[in-house]
Design an enzyme around this catalytic site. Structure first.
Site, PDB file in Angstrom:
ATOM      1  N   LYS A  45       0.825  -1.206   0.000  1.00 17.68           N
ATOM      2  CA  LYS A  45       0.000   0.000   0.000  1.00 17.68           C
ATOM      3  C   LYS A  45       0.869   1.271   0.000  1.00 17.68           C
ATOM      4  O   LYS A  45       2.082   1.196   0.230  1.00 17.68           O
ATOM      5  CB  LYS A  45      -0.926  -0.037   1.221  1.00 17.68           C
ATOM      6  CG  LYS A  45      -1.967  -1.170   1.160  1.00 17.68           C
ATOM      7  CD  LYS A  45      -2.892  -1.126   2.373  1.00 17.68           C
ATOM      8  CE  LYS A  45      -3.974  -2.184   2.295  1.00 17.68           C
ATOM      9  NZ  LYS A  45      -4.925  -2.096   3.434  1.00 17.68           N
ATOM     10  N   TYR A  72     -12.360  -1.528  -3.856  1.00 15.22           N
ATOM     11  CA  TYR A  72     -12.908  -1.755  -2.509  1.00 15.22           C
ATOM     12  C   TYR A  72     -14.438  -1.649  -2.492  1.00 15.22           C
ATOM     13  O   TYR A  72     -15.018  -1.299  -1.463  1.00 15.22           O
ATOM     14  CB  TYR A  72     -12.296  -0.754  -1.524  1.00 15.22           C
ATOM     15  CG  TYR A  72     -10.936  -1.171  -0.994  1.00 15.22           C
ATOM     16  CD1 TYR A  72     -10.775  -2.372  -0.296  1.00 15.22           C
ATOM     17  CD2 TYR A  72      -9.818  -0.359  -1.151  1.00 15.22           C
ATOM     18  CE1 TYR A  72      -9.543  -2.753   0.214  1.00 15.22           C
ATOM     19  CE2 TYR A  72      -8.576  -0.731  -0.638  1.00 15.22           C
ATOM     20  CZ  TYR A  72      -8.452  -1.928   0.036  1.00 15.22           C
ATOM     21  OH  TYR A  72      -7.223  -2.303   0.551  1.00 15.22           O
ATOM     22  N   ASN A  87      -1.940  -0.082   6.945  1.00 10.17           N
ATOM     23  CA  ASN A  87      -1.414  -1.359   7.417  1.00 10.17           C
ATOM     24  C   ASN A  87      -0.531  -2.068   6.396  1.00 10.17           C
ATOM     25  O   ASN A  87      -0.429  -3.288   6.381  1.00 10.17           O
ATOM     26  CB  ASN A  87      -2.556  -2.249   7.934  1.00 10.17           C
ATOM     27  CG  ASN A  87      -3.613  -2.489   6.868  1.00 10.17           C
ATOM     28  OD1 ASN A  87      -3.454  -2.086   5.724  1.00 10.17           O
ATOM     29  ND2 ASN A  87      -4.693  -3.158   7.238  1.00 10.17           N
ATOM     30  N   HIS A 105      -1.986  -5.468   1.418  1.00  8.43           N
ATOM     31  CA  HIS A 105      -3.301  -6.049   1.145  1.00  8.43           C
ATOM     32  C   HIS A 105      -3.103  -7.461   0.623  1.00  8.43           C
ATOM     33  O   HIS A 105      -2.149  -7.724  -0.102  1.00  8.43           O
ATOM     34  CB  HIS A 105      -4.036  -5.229   0.070  1.00  8.43           C
ATOM     35  CG  HIS A 105      -5.237  -5.940  -0.484  1.00  8.43           C
ATOM     36  ND1 HIS A 105      -6.466  -5.880   0.124  1.00  8.43           N
ATOM     37  CD2 HIS A 105      -5.378  -6.787  -1.556  1.00  8.43           C
ATOM     38  CE1 HIS A 105      -7.325  -6.642  -0.552  1.00  8.43           C
ATOM     39  NE2 HIS A 105      -6.683  -7.198  -1.572  1.00  8.43           N
ATOM     40  N   GLU A 155      -9.667  -9.631  -8.058  1.00 10.50           N
ATOM     41  CA  GLU A 155      -8.598  -8.651  -7.824  1.00 10.50           C
ATOM     42  C   GLU A 155      -7.449  -8.786  -8.820  1.00 10.50           C
ATOM     43  O   GLU A 155      -6.869  -7.785  -9.257  1.00 10.50           O
ATOM     44  CB  GLU A 155      -8.089  -8.784  -6.389  1.00 10.50           C
ATOM     45  CG  GLU A 155      -9.154  -8.358  -5.372  1.00 10.50           C
ATOM     46  CD  GLU A 155      -8.699  -8.456  -3.930  1.00 10.50           C
ATOM     47  OE1 GLU A 155      -9.425  -7.959  -3.050  1.00 10.50           O
ATOM     48  OE2 GLU A 155      -7.609  -9.028  -3.668  1.00 10.50           O
TER      49      GLU A 155
HETATM   50  P1  GDP Z   1      -8.000  -6.883   5.221  1.00  8.71           P
HETATM   51  O1  GDP Z   1      -8.599  -7.967   4.348  1.00  8.71           O
HETATM   52  O2  GDP Z   1      -7.228  -7.437   6.389  1.00  8.71           O
HETATM   53  O3  GDP Z   1      -7.199  -5.870   4.439  1.00  8.71           O
HETATM   54  O4  GDP Z   1      -9.225  -6.095   5.909  1.00  8.71           O
HETATM   55  P2  GDP Z   1     -10.651  -5.597   5.373  1.00  8.71           P
HETATM   56  O5  GDP Z   1     -11.002  -6.202   4.046  1.00  8.71           O
HETATM   57  O6  GDP Z   1     -11.623  -5.785   6.495  1.00  8.71           O
HETATM   58  O7  GDP Z   1     -10.446  -4.013   5.218  1.00  8.71           O
HETATM   59  C1  GDP Z   1      -9.802  -3.481   4.082  1.00  8.71           C
HETATM   60  C2  GDP Z   1      -8.895  -2.381   4.515  1.00  8.71           C
HETATM   61  O8  GDP Z   1      -9.675  -1.310   5.059  1.00  8.71           O
HETATM   62  C3  GDP Z   1      -7.914  -2.738   5.654  1.00  8.71           C
HETATM   63  O9  GDP Z   1      -6.755  -3.395   5.227  1.00  8.71           O
HETATM   64  C4  GDP Z   1      -7.609  -1.353   6.223  1.00  8.71           C
HETATM   65  O10 GDP Z   1      -6.664  -0.661   5.404  1.00  8.71           O
HETATM   66  C5  GDP Z   1      -8.964  -0.659   6.097  1.00  8.71           C
HETATM   67  N1  GDP Z   1      -9.759  -0.782   7.326  1.00  8.71           N
HETATM   68  C6  GDP Z   1     -10.337  -1.902   7.861  1.00  8.71           C
HETATM   69  N2  GDP Z   1     -11.010  -1.636   8.979  1.00  8.71           N
HETATM   70  C7  GDP Z   1     -10.873  -0.299   9.183  1.00  8.71           C
HETATM   71  C8  GDP Z   1     -11.361   0.613  10.173  1.00  8.71           C
HETATM   72  O11 GDP Z   1     -12.054   0.220  11.131  1.00  8.71           O
HETATM   73  N3  GDP Z   1     -11.008   1.939  10.033  1.00  8.71           N
HETATM   74  C9  GDP Z   1     -10.253   2.377   8.983  1.00  8.71           C
HETATM   75  N4  GDP Z   1      -9.966   3.684   8.921  1.00  8.71           N
HETATM   76  N5  GDP Z   1      -9.786   1.568   8.045  1.00  8.71           N
HETATM   77  C10 GDP Z   1     -10.082   0.243   8.126  1.00  8.71           C
END
Ligand code: GDP
Length: 138
Positions: free
Chosen positions: A9, A49, A112, A115, A126
């Site tokens: 990222k 997303y 973080n 991805h 994707e």
């Molecule tokens: P991943 O599969 O572990 O990447 O997680 P998700 O698919 O649930 O979320 C996608 C991305 O959205 C995450 O990697 C974070 O960058 C972001 N994200 C997830 N949860 C949160 C949140 O509660 N707050 C914010 N600001 N970003 C989030």
């Protein structure tokens, strides 16, 4: 053999963590079969997303994902999807296991570093979002 999509990222690229992430992929036998650096447009980030469109962090997440260049890769290997998610660690770095990429480098639940696709159907979507068949070497 399974394929998954990996993204370093904007925070990971900007902080010079690409080499460290790629080293961990190679050490863990996740073969990189395609790779490129690009900067998404806002509409591309929203499309990527789309599943999170209704979430409160959608605007913030898509702004972050277009804030700088990213590195997208296709990883291949046995159980590549699950093994890469293990290497990444939990979405929230505070809950991620010791030694994972997110535990070691993430600074924020959103920023973080990496991805990874979360299942075979997501991986197929994707991979097709970023690569055409001529760009995949594996
Ligand atoms: P991943 O599969 O572990 O990447 O997680 P998700 O698919 O649930 O979320 C996608 C991305 O959205 C995450 O990697 C974070 O960058 C972001 N994200 C997830 N949860 C949160 C949140 O509660 N707050 C914010 N600001 N970003 C989030």
């Amino acid at each position: 053999m399974e394929r998954t999509l990996s993204i370093i990222k904007p925070d990971g690229v900007a902080r010079g963590l690409a080499g460290e992430v790629i080293k961990r992929l190679e050490q863990n036998n996740l073969k990189i079969t395609a790779m490129k650096m690009l900067r998404m447009t806002k509409s591309q980030a929203k499309g990527f997303y789309d599943v999170h469109r209704e979430r409160p962090f959608f605007e913030s997440l898509t702004d972050f994902m277009v804030s700088g260049p990213i590195i997208v890769m296709i990883l291949e290997g046995e159980n590549a999807i699950g093994r890469y998610r293990e290497l990444m660690g939990a979405t929230d770095y505070r809950e991620a296991a010791q030694g994972t990429i997110r535990k070691d480098f993430a600074t924020d639940i959103e920023k973080n570093v990496v991805h990874g696709s979360d299942g075979p159907e997501t991986a197929a979507f994707e991979i097709g979002y970023f690569f055409n068949s001529f760009e995949i070497t594996g």
